[in-house]
Design a protein around this motif. Structure first.
Motif, short mmCIF file in Angstrom:
data_model
loop_
_atom_site.label_atom_id
_atom_site.label_comp_id
_atom_site.label_asym_id
_atom_site.label_seq_id
_atom_site.Cartn_x
_atom_site.Cartn_y
_atom_site.Cartn_z
N SER A 117 6.96 -0.23 4.65
CA SER A 117 6.63 -1.32 5.56
C SER A 117 5.41 -2.11 5.10
O SER A 117 4.43 -1.52 4.60
N PRO A 118 5.42 -3.44 5.29
CA PRO A 118 4.23 -4.23 4.97
C PRO A 118 3.14 -4.14 6.04
O PRO A 118 2.07 -4.72 5.89
N ASN A 119 3.41 -3.41 7.11
CA ASN A 119 2.49 -3.38 8.25
C ASN A 119 1.52 -2.21 8.23
O ASN A 119 0.72 -2.05 9.16
N HIS A 120 1.57 -1.38 7.22
CA HIS A 120 0.65 -0.25 7.17
C HIS A 120 -0.79 -0.73 6.98
O HIS A 120 -1.04 -1.69 6.24
N THR A 121 -1.71 -0.03 7.62
CA THR A 121 -3.12 -0.39 7.51
C THR A 121 -3.88 0.49 6.52
O THR A 121 -5.06 0.28 6.27
N SER A 122 -3.20 1.49 5.96
CA SER A 122 -3.86 2.39 5.02
C SER A 122 -2.86 3.00 4.06
O SER A 122 -1.65 3.04 4.34
N GLY A 123 -3.38 3.48 2.93
CA GLY A 123 -2.53 4.19 1.99
C GLY A 123 -2.00 5.48 2.57
O GLY A 123 -0.91 5.94 2.20
N THR A 124 -2.75 6.09 3.49
CA THR A 124 -2.29 7.32 4.14
C THR A 124 -1.00 7.07 4.90
O THR A 124 -0.05 7.86 4.81
N GLU A 125 -0.95 5.99 5.66
CA GLU A 125 0.26 5.66 6.41
C GLU A 125 1.43 5.39 5.46
O GLU A 125 2.57 5.80 5.72
N ARG A 126 1.16 4.70 4.37
CA ARG A 126 2.22 4.38 3.40
C ARG A 126 2.74 5.67 2.75
O ARG A 126 3.93 5.81 2.51
N LYS A 179 5.29 18.38 -8.43
CA LYS A 179 6.74 18.53 -8.47
C LYS A 179 7.42 17.20 -8.67
O LYS A 179 8.46 17.10 -9.34
N LYS A 180 6.84 16.16 -8.09
CA LYS A 180 7.40 14.81 -8.19
C LYS A 180 6.27 13.81 -8.04
O LYS A 180 5.28 14.08 -7.35
N VAL A 181 6.42 12.65 -8.69
CA VAL A 181 5.48 11.54 -8.54
C VAL A 181 6.28 10.31 -8.14
O VAL A 181 7.26 9.95 -8.81
N ILE A 182 5.89 9.66 -7.04
CA ILE A 182 6.59 8.47 -6.59
C ILE A 182 5.59 7.37 -6.25
O ILE A 182 4.42 7.64 -5.95
N VAL A 183 6.05 6.14 -6.32
CA VAL A 183 5.25 4.98 -5.91
C VAL A 183 5.75 4.51 -4.55
O VAL A 183 6.97 4.48 -4.30
N ALA A 184 4.85 4.14 -3.68
CA ALA A 184 5.18 3.59 -2.36
C ALA A 184 4.61 2.18 -2.29
O ALA A 184 3.39 2.00 -2.35
N THR A 185 5.48 1.19 -2.19
CA THR A 185 5.02 -0.20 -2.22
C THR A 185 5.67 -1.00 -1.10
O THR A 185 6.65 -0.57 -0.48
N ASP A 186 5.14 -2.20 -0.88
CA ASP A 186 5.74 -3.14 0.07
C ASP A 186 6.13 -4.43 -0.62
O ASP A 186 6.42 -5.43 0.03
N ASP A 187 6.16 -4.39 -1.96
CA ASP A 187 6.40 -5.60 -2.73
C ASP A 187 7.57 -5.42 -3.69
O ASP A 187 7.61 -4.44 -4.45
N GLN A 188 8.49 -6.39 -3.67
CA GLN A 188 9.70 -6.29 -4.49
C GLN A 188 9.38 -6.31 -5.98
O GLN A 188 10.04 -5.66 -6.78
#
Length: 246
Positions: free
Chosen positions: A70-79, A44-53
């Motif tokens: 957040s830059p503090n995530h330890t995994s892609g699952t959390e992001r 339905k939708k595709v999005i990118v999740a990043t911590d970098d400008q």
């Protein structure tokens, strides 16, 4: 059934810094991942999740959706979970697509979604191992499954161990599988697994999915015949370009 595809993307890889923005025949790596996901036709939708400008600005400029996480995530699952909260949309399932898989096949995304039903908590892909070199490589994660496709265990070692059989005959004696690192999560299951603490098996193998198995979650597998090429180093990219003839 509404499914969102989320692509976690970090700039700070130790072996290949900035790889989401590396040029691959005129397109960035992250652009190629996005386009492969969208061409599957099941999201339905595709999005990118990043911590970098830099990644954020690049994806925005391309006209795709992106969230700063957040830059503090330890995994892609959390992001993925944070991006899902930021999006606020209603979905039944989330697919976590690796940001360093520019050659992910749309058919693999379609295959993963075919496993989704109300009993599916987590799903992933596996592929038959074709060589002893793959079987012995600790960087290739192996998978064991039941006859009905539920994951039993994942390991960096060769599993199962074929006792009293010469190594060169292991491939003949048993069908071995490797893990393809794309995940699908039912929305409620994702919300629960991100609250789980690391577990002994996970820490021993450095494999996040073992945390879920140790906590009783069922991971459904589907078998793909398509090879995937993850890009962890500049050398990986060079080899991939030759193989894919991009």
């Amino acid at each position: 059934m509404d499914i969102i595809g989320i692509i976690p993307s970090r700039y700070g890889s130790t072996r290949f810094p900035g790889k989401p923005l590396v040029d691959i025949a005129g397109k960035s790596m992250i652009q190629r991942v996005i386009e492969q996901c969208k061409s599957a036709g099941v999201l339905k939708k595709v999005i990118v999740a990043t911590d970098d400008q830099r990644i954020f600005d690049h994806v925005k400029k391309l006209g795709h959706e992106v969230y700063m996480t957040s830059p503090n995530h330890t995994s892609g699952t959390e992001r993925c979970y944070e991006a899902l909260q930021l999006d606020g949309g209603h979905y039944d399932f989330v697919i976590n697509i690796q940001g360093d898989e520019p050659f992910i096949a749309p058919e693999q995304i379609q295959l993963l979604t075919s496993t989704f039903n109300r009993n599916t908590e987590i799903a992933t892909l596996i592929k038959r191992i074709e060589s002893i070199e793959e079987l012995e490589n600790p960087n290739i994660v192996k998978a064991l499954k039941t006859d009905t496709g539920l994951a039993l265990y994942f390991s960096r070692s060769s599993i199962p161990h074929m006792r009293n059989i010469p190594l060169e005959d292991w491939m003949k004696s048993h069908q071995h599988y490797k893990h393809i690192g794309i995940y699908g999560y039912r929305i409620d299951a994702l919300g629960k697994i991100v609250t789980l603490a690391p577990t002994p098996l996970e820490m021993a193998e450095s494999l996040e999915q073992l945390r879920w198995i140790e906590n009783g979650y069922r991971i459904r597998t589907a078998t793909t015949n398509i090879e995937t090429i993850g890009i962890d180093t500049p050398e990986d990219l060079e080899r991939a370009l030759k193989e894919m003839k991009v």
